[in-house]
Design a protein around this motif. Structure first.
Motif, short mmCIF file in Angstrom:
data_model
loop_
_atom_site.label_atom_id
_atom_site.label_comp_id
_atom_site.label_asym_id
_atom_site.label_seq_id
_atom_site.Cartn_x
_atom_site.Cartn_y
_atom_site.Cartn_z
N TRP A 1 0.83 -1.21 0.00
CA TRP A 1 0.00 0.00 0.00
C TRP A 1 0.86 1.25 0.00
CZ3 TRP A 1 -4.51 1.29 -1.51
CH2 TRP A 1 -5.20 2.40 -0.99
N ASN A 2 1.98 1.20 0.70
CA ASN A 2 2.87 2.35 0.77
C ASN A 2 3.59 2.63 -0.55
OD1 ASN A 2 2.23 2.95 3.43
ND2 ASN A 2 3.86 1.65 4.27
N MET A 3 3.52 1.70 -1.48
CA MET A 3 4.12 1.91 -2.81
C MET A 3 3.17 2.62 -3.76
SD MET A 3 6.21 -1.57 -3.70
CE MET A 3 6.84 -2.61 -2.39
N PHE A 4 1.89 2.72 -3.39
CA PHE A 4 0.92 3.42 -4.22
C PHE A 4 1.20 4.92 -4.20
CE2 PHE A 4 -1.23 -0.51 -4.16
CZ PHE A 4 -2.38 -0.47 -4.96
N THR A 5 1.11 5.54 -5.35
CA THR A 5 1.21 7.00 -5.39
C THR A 5 -0.11 7.59 -4.91
OG1 THR A 5 0.33 7.19 -7.64
CG2 THR A 5 2.72 6.85 -7.41
N GLU A 6 -0.12 8.88 -4.67
CA GLU A 6 -1.35 9.53 -4.22
C GLU A 6 -2.46 9.37 -5.27
OE1 GLU A 6 -2.87 14.04 -2.97
OE2 GLU A 6 -0.74 13.56 -2.99
N GLU A 7 -2.08 9.49 -6.54
CA GLU A 7 -3.06 9.33 -7.62
C GLU A 7 -3.59 7.91 -7.68
OE1 GLU A 7 -0.06 10.67 -7.94
OE2 GLU A 7 -0.59 12.78 -8.23
N GLU A 8 -2.73 6.93 -7.45
CA GLU A 8 -3.14 5.52 -7.48
C GLU A 8 -4.07 5.19 -6.32
OE1 GLU A 8 0.81 3.66 -9.73
OE2 GLU A 8 0.74 3.81 -7.54
N VAL A 9 -3.79 5.76 -5.16
CA VAL A 9 -4.65 5.55 -3.99
C VAL A 9 -6.06 6.09 -4.28
CG1 VAL A 9 -5.11 6.28 -1.62
CG2 VAL A 9 -2.81 5.52 -2.27
N LYS A 10 -6.10 7.29 -4.79
CA LYS A 10 -7.38 7.91 -5.11
C LYS A 10 -8.14 7.10 -6.15
CE LYS A 10 -9.41 12.26 -6.75
NZ LYS A 10 -9.11 13.65 -7.23
N TRP A 11 -7.44 6.65 -7.17
CA TRP A 11 -8.07 5.85 -8.23
C TRP A 11 -8.58 4.52 -7.70
CZ3 TRP A 11 -6.22 1.15 -10.29
CH2 TRP A 11 -6.94 0.66 -11.38
N PHE A 12 -7.76 3.84 -6.90
CA PHE A 12 -8.15 2.54 -6.36
C PHE A 12 -9.38 2.66 -5.48
CE2 PHE A 12 -7.98 -0.74 -3.05
CZ PHE A 12 -7.96 -1.89 -3.83
N LYS A 13 -9.36 3.63 -4.59
CA LYS A 13 -10.50 3.81 -3.67
C LYS A 13 -11.77 4.18 -4.43
CE LYS A 13 -8.10 5.07 0.62
NZ LYS A 13 -7.93 6.13 1.65
N GLY A 14 -11.61 4.91 -5.52
CA GLY A 14 -12.77 5.35 -6.27
C GLY A 14 -13.31 4.35 -7.27
N ASN A 15 -12.51 3.30 -7.56
CA ASN A 15 -12.91 2.38 -8.62
C ASN A 15 -13.08 0.93 -8.20
OD1 ASN A 15 -12.79 3.86 -11.49
ND2 ASN A 15 -11.19 4.71 -10.16
N TYR A 16 -12.43 0.51 -7.12
CA TYR A 16 -12.64 -0.88 -6.70
C TYR A 16 -14.07 -1.03 -6.20
CZ TYR A 16 -12.07 -5.48 -4.71
OH TYR A 16 -12.22 -6.82 -4.44
N PRO A 17 -14.83 -1.95 -6.80
CA PRO A 17 -16.29 -2.04 -6.51
C PRO A 17 -16.61 -2.76 -5.21
CG PRO A 17 -15.69 -3.69 -8.12
CD PRO A 17 -14.43 -2.91 -7.83
N ALA A 18 -16.30 -2.13 -4.09
CA ALA A 18 -16.59 -2.77 -2.81
C ALA A 18 -17.10 -1.78 -1.78
CB ALA A 18 -15.35 -3.47 -2.27
N GLU A 19 -17.78 -0.72 -2.25
CA GLU A 19 -18.35 0.21 -1.29
C GLU A 19 -19.42 -0.49 -0.48
OE1 GLU A 19 -20.68 0.84 -5.15
OE2 GLU A 19 -18.63 0.41 -4.52
N GLU A 20 -19.60 -0.05 0.77
CA GLU A 20 -20.59 -0.69 1.62
C GLU A 20 -21.99 -0.43 1.07
OE1 GLU A 20 -20.24 0.27 5.69
OE2 GLU A 20 -18.11 -0.21 5.79
N VAL A 21 -22.81 -1.47 1.09
CA VAL A 21 -24.16 -1.37 0.53
C VAL A 21 -25.18 -1.48 1.66
CG1 VAL A 21 -25.81 -2.39 -1.07
CG2 VAL A 21 -23.37 -2.43 -1.60
N ALA A 22 -26.06 -0.51 1.77
CA ALA A 22 -27.10 -0.53 2.80
C ALA A 22 -28.18 -1.53 2.41
CB ALA A 22 -27.71 0.86 2.96
N ALA A 23 -28.53 -2.41 3.33
CA ALA A 23 -29.52 -3.44 3.05
C ALA A 23 -30.93 -2.91 3.29
CB ALA A 23 -29.26 -4.67 3.92
N THR A 24 -31.33 -1.92 2.51
CA THR A 24 -32.68 -1.37 2.62
C THR A 24 -33.64 -2.25 1.83
OG1 THR A 24 -32.38 -0.01 0.66
CG2 THR A 24 -31.73 0.95 2.77
N GLU A 25 -34.92 -1.98 1.96
CA GLU A 25 -35.91 -2.75 1.21
C GLU A 25 -35.68 -2.58 -0.29
OE1 GLU A 25 -39.94 -2.09 2.27
OE2 GLU A 25 -39.61 -2.42 4.41
N GLU A 26 -35.34 -1.38 -0.68
CA GLU A 26 -35.10 -1.13 -2.10
C GLU A 26 -33.92 -1.95 -2.59
OE1 GLU A 26 -33.97 2.55 -5.13
OE2 GLU A 26 -34.47 2.94 -3.04
N GLU A 27 -32.86 -2.00 -1.77
CA GLU A 27 -31.67 -2.77 -2.16
C GLU A 27 -32.00 -4.25 -2.24
OE1 GLU A 27 -28.73 0.23 -2.70
OE2 GLU A 27 -28.79 -1.89 -3.17
#
Length: 209
Positions: free
Chosen positions: A137-163
């Protein structure tokens, strides 16, 4: 007589057709209700897909060119070497293939290869079972960190009725999160190697010699 005046009329069920008609009416009503639910669910899915198109896996692993698929196969062998993780590349195959396909489809967000300055250290840490994920992780550049966090599809999903209507999507996201947490080092190594191998221009992972 009073008994005769109080006599109840024959039950409707005395007609052999009545139960069948009643059952048919109930069934048709049930089918109509199901169809209505199906239409509503499909409308909701269509609306959500229009609002949030699912491009998490890019164009999909199976649609990548053979050379890119071959690259992933070699990476899955070379990077999953920790004794307790050697089978995880098979256990979470769909999740890692999804992320790899996403990277290839988006050309890693246009991030430049840093192979000339990073490949030696990256190879050493990724192949060393004593090195933990923070070293990578410490080898990631600032741009790579931002890109990874914004693109890896694992954001938390709320288990609402709609979901819950899109239950498969909820589970899919959860699986991506689980794969990341259990194989964090391997996933980060795969990400940086993919970037440094120009996302990807070779049919095999290029380790430093």
């Amino acid at each position: 007589s009073s008994q005769g005046s109080n006599a109840r009329p024959p039950e409707a069920s005395s007609s052999p057709l009545e139960p069948s008609l009643l059952l048919a009416m109930k069934l048709s009503g049930f089918v109509v209700a199901l169809l209505g639910m199906g239409v509503d669910a499909s409308k909701l899915r269509a609306q959500r897909m229009h609002q949030e198109p699912d491009t998490a896996c890019g164009k999909g692993f199976d649609n990548l060119v053979k050379g890119s698929q071959d690259y992933y196969r070699t990476a899955a062998v070379e990077l999953w070497t920790h004794p307790s993780h050697t089978m995880d590349n098979a256990t979470f195959e769909a999740e890692f293939e999804c992320w790899f396909a996403s990277m290839c489809t988006t050309k890693c967000g246009g991030l430049p290869s840093l192979a000339s300055t990073r490949k030696g250290k990256l190879t050493d840490k990724c192949k060393n079972v004593q090195a933990d994920w923070l070293k990578i992780w410490n080898m990631f550049t600032e741009e790579e960190v931002k890109w990874f966090k914004g693109n890896y599809p694992a954001e938390e999903v709320a288990a609402t009725e709609e979901e819950a209507v899109e239950e498969s999507t909820v589970h899919y996201k959860q699986a991506m999160q689980t794969a990341k947490e259990i194989n964090k080092k391997e996933l980060l190594c795969l990400t940086l190697f993919t970037i440094d191998d120009e996302c990807v221009k070779w049919p095999y992972i290029r380790l430093a010699k």
